[in-house]
Design an enzyme around this catalytic site. Structure first.
Site, PDB file in Angstrom:
ATOM      1  N   PHE A  23      43.874   3.880  57.728  1.00 13.69           N
ATOM      2  CA  PHE A  23      43.297   3.684  56.386  1.00 13.69           C
ATOM      3  C   PHE A  23      43.299   2.191  56.070  1.00 13.69           C
ATOM      4  O   PHE A  23      44.340   1.530  56.154  1.00 13.69           O
ATOM      5  CB  PHE A  23      44.075   4.444  55.296  1.00 13.69           C
ATOM      6  N   ASP A  68      47.111  -5.000  59.457  1.00 16.43           N
ATOM      7  CA  ASP A  68      46.912  -4.637  58.055  1.00 16.43           C
ATOM      8  C   ASP A  68      48.274  -4.234  57.480  1.00 16.43           C
ATOM      9  O   ASP A  68      48.742  -3.112  57.688  1.00 16.43           O
ATOM     10  CB  ASP A  68      45.903  -3.485  57.944  1.00 16.43           C
ATOM     11  N   LYS A 103      48.735  -5.003  47.625  1.00 18.87           N
ATOM     12  CA  LYS A 103      49.631  -4.081  46.894  1.00 18.87           C
ATOM     13  C   LYS A 103      50.808  -4.767  46.200  1.00 18.87           C
ATOM     14  O   LYS A 103      50.679  -5.253  45.088  1.00 18.87           O
ATOM     15  CB  LYS A 103      50.110  -2.984  47.846  1.00 18.87           C
TER      16      LYS A 103
HETATM   17  C1  LIG Z   1      46.948  -0.204  54.890  1.00 15.00           C
HETATM   18  C2  LIG Z   1      45.977  -0.322  53.763  1.00 15.00           C
HETATM   19  N1  LIG Z   1      44.962  -1.198  53.853  1.00 15.00           N
HETATM   20  C3  LIG Z   1      44.075  -1.348  52.868  1.00 15.00           C
HETATM   21  C4  LIG Z   1      44.165  -0.590  51.714  1.00 15.00           C
HETATM   22  C5  LIG Z   1      43.137  -0.762  50.630  1.00 15.00           C
HETATM   23  O1  LIG Z   1      43.706  -1.385  49.540  1.00 15.00           O
HETATM   24  P1  LIG Z   1      42.993  -1.308  48.096  1.00 15.00           P
HETATM   25  O2  LIG Z   1      43.159   0.092  47.619  1.00 15.00           O
HETATM   26  O3  LIG Z   1      43.723  -2.324  47.272  1.00 15.00           O
HETATM   27  O4  LIG Z   1      41.574  -1.672  48.302  1.00 15.00           O
HETATM   28  C6  LIG Z   1      45.190   0.333  51.581  1.00 15.00           C
HETATM   29  C7  LIG Z   1      45.304   1.155  50.360  1.00 15.00           C
HETATM   30  O5  LIG Z   1      45.993   2.131  50.282  1.00 15.00           O
HETATM   31  C8  LIG Z   1      46.132   0.471  52.626  1.00 15.00           C
HETATM   32  O6  LIG Z   1      47.132   1.351  52.558  1.00 15.00           O
END
Ligand SMILES: Cc1ncc(COP(=O)(O)O)c(C=O)c1O
Length: 462
Positions: free
Chosen positions: A150, A235, A264
């Site tokens: 994700f 990520d 986050k």
């Molecule tokens: C690992 C990861 N990358 C990217 C995102 C996307 O972040 P955002 O919801 O701030 O766009 C998330 C969101 O849960 C995530 O868990």
């Protein structure tokens, strides 16, 4: 004149489902009502939420991982107030931000092998930036990503997530994106060997289902990236900033990615922000001439409130030793949940590091339980976890969530400030609810029957 936000909140709070049904996402209101999550939260402080009756709830969701410091931390509130009270020269645009400079320096102090920072407004924007940077730096188009990954829901991110439910109806997506199974080094090598792949993007611990890498996966993946000229993007939007007990989760496996994504927790939960930490040569390929000084960016990134939130967050993580707390309390909880595996036949696996923990349930062996499980699974795969999540909230005032669609894992992602008393609360509550789930007939399976019937009725109504 002032906008009486407190009065507006008090007036609108009892009406919020009406407002959302009328003006926002009605389906979300239906979900909340169906699973009994329609609580009237009035206040949030630290790791707790409080409802209209003043009842205290323990929040193990942290707003999907943003409240590492808990809600409304005084250091964060003070930093944000100081930005507003200080009349700072925010977002001049034809100048550079002082606070962004300091935050970049402090982030890189924590990740010393990287040299440059690009700020964005969210997790997905950080992912988008990293994909663009990787293409610009390598001159290649391909991106490799993992099954069940994700990375966010804008088009670039959507193109590199391994979950069709989010993509359905939104195609076509970015060309050149190749999925490989997580933890499969051979498949990764096959994908990279074409030497057309700009980047391999991976969550060190996958958020959906809390899937751990095998011991040598990330290191082998990094070596393959080096061999084939592909950039390694970690990520760490969810895992970063101490959640797993280290500043970056990658540190557990001793690897140094080319690009690290944060978001986050950096926001303190209050001001959206994202950060892309990269090597200098990558950055220099993107911003390579004066007329390309703004070739990638966004109006609100580097705004003073976001930068102050980031600075306050780093300060509190250090001063309150939150990484250490995450490691210690996380290890305690994992040990407790692991002890349930032999004792409760529905508990199959426990995974995680620090305060990112997944508890996986699975088909039971005993006949009575098996019949109930099968009934539920046939109606709706993954529904069983709701039978744990719902009583956790209703009977024990603990807020959790199922880790993904069709998933048998409950994920807990508490604020990094939780105490031993909170761990007692968690352990007591999970033990009671999971024990109850092993009783057939029992309240939990009756709830299952009701959910299946409600779902069937909802389907029939369309
Ligand atoms: C690992 C990861 N990358 C990217 C995102 C996307 O972040 P955002 O919801 O701030 O766009 C998330 C969101 O849960 C995530 O868990």
């Amino acid at each position: 004149m002032s906008v009486e936000i407190d009065h507006l909140f008090a007036e609108a709070e009892p009406q919020r489902y009406v407002l959302h049904t009328r003006y926002l996402n009605e389906q979300m209101v239906r979900v909340l009502k169906t699973i009994g999550f329609d609580r009237a939260y009035q206040r949030g402080k630290g790791q707790y939420l409080y409802d209209r009756e003043g009842l205290q709830y323990l929040d193990l969701l942290s707003g999907w991982g943003v409240f590492a410091l808990g809600r409304n931390h005084p250091v964060l509130a003070d930093a944000l107030k100081k930005v507003l009270d200080g009349d700072l020269p925010n977002l001049v645009q034809m100048d550079v931000s002082a606070l962004a400079g300091v935050l970049a320096e402090r982030l890189l102090f924590q990740v010393p092998h990287l040299e440059k920072v690009f700020f964005a407004n969210s997790g997905t924007e950080s992912v988008e930036a990293s994909l663009k940077f990787a293409r610009a730096a390598t001159g290649r188009a391909g991106i490799v990503y993992c099954s069940h990954a994700f990375h966010g829901l804008t088009y670039g991110s959507l193109s590199v997530i391994g979950d069709d439910i989010f993509r359905s109806g939104f195609g076509p997506l970015l060309p050149g994106c190749v999925e490989v199974p997580f933890n499969d080094v051979a498949a990764l090598e096959r994908a990279l060997a074409s030497k057309t792949i700009a980047a391999f993007i991976v969550e060190p611990i996958q958020g959906k289902g809390v899937t751990m890498p095998t011991d040598d996966y990330l290191r082998s993946a990094l070596e393959l990236c080096r061999k084939y000229g592909t950039l390694f993007i970690a990520d760490e939007v969810q895992t970063g900033l101490g959640r797993t007990g280290r500043f970056l989760a990658c540190e557990h496996w001793g690897i140094e990615p080319d690009i690290v994504l944060l978001s986050k927790s950096l926001s303190g939960g209050h001001v959206p922000v994202g950060a892309v930490l990269t090597r200098k040569w990558i950055f220099d390929k993107v911003f390579d001439r004066m007329d390309r000084a703004v070739v990638h960016g966004s109006t609100f990134s580097k705004n003073d409130l976001a930068m102050a939130a980031g600075l306050a967050t780093l300060e509190v993580i250090q001063s309150e030793a939150l990484m250490q707390n995450a490691e210690r309390t996380g290890a305690r909880l994992v040990a407790t949940f692991e002890r349930m595996i032999g004792r409760h036949e529905l508990v199959k696996d426990v995974r995680g590091k620090g305060l990112m923990i997944g508890i996986e349930f699975g088909a039971p062996r005993s006949l009575k339980l098996k019949a109930s499980w099968n009934l539920l699974e046939t109606a709706n795969s993954g529904l069983f976890c709701q039978l744990i999540v719902i009583p956790l909230l209703k009977e024990h005032r603990i807020l959790t969530q199922v880790a993904g669609h069709g998933n048998h894992t409950i994920k807990i992602l508490p604020p990094l400030i939780i105490s031993d008393e909170d761990c007692d609360w968690i352990e007591r509550s999970f033990e009671t609810v999971i024990s109850d789930a092993h009783r057939v007939p029992g309240a939990i399976w009756s709830l299952g029957k009701t959910l299946v019937e409600n779902a069937a009725r909802a389907r029939a109504r369309g």
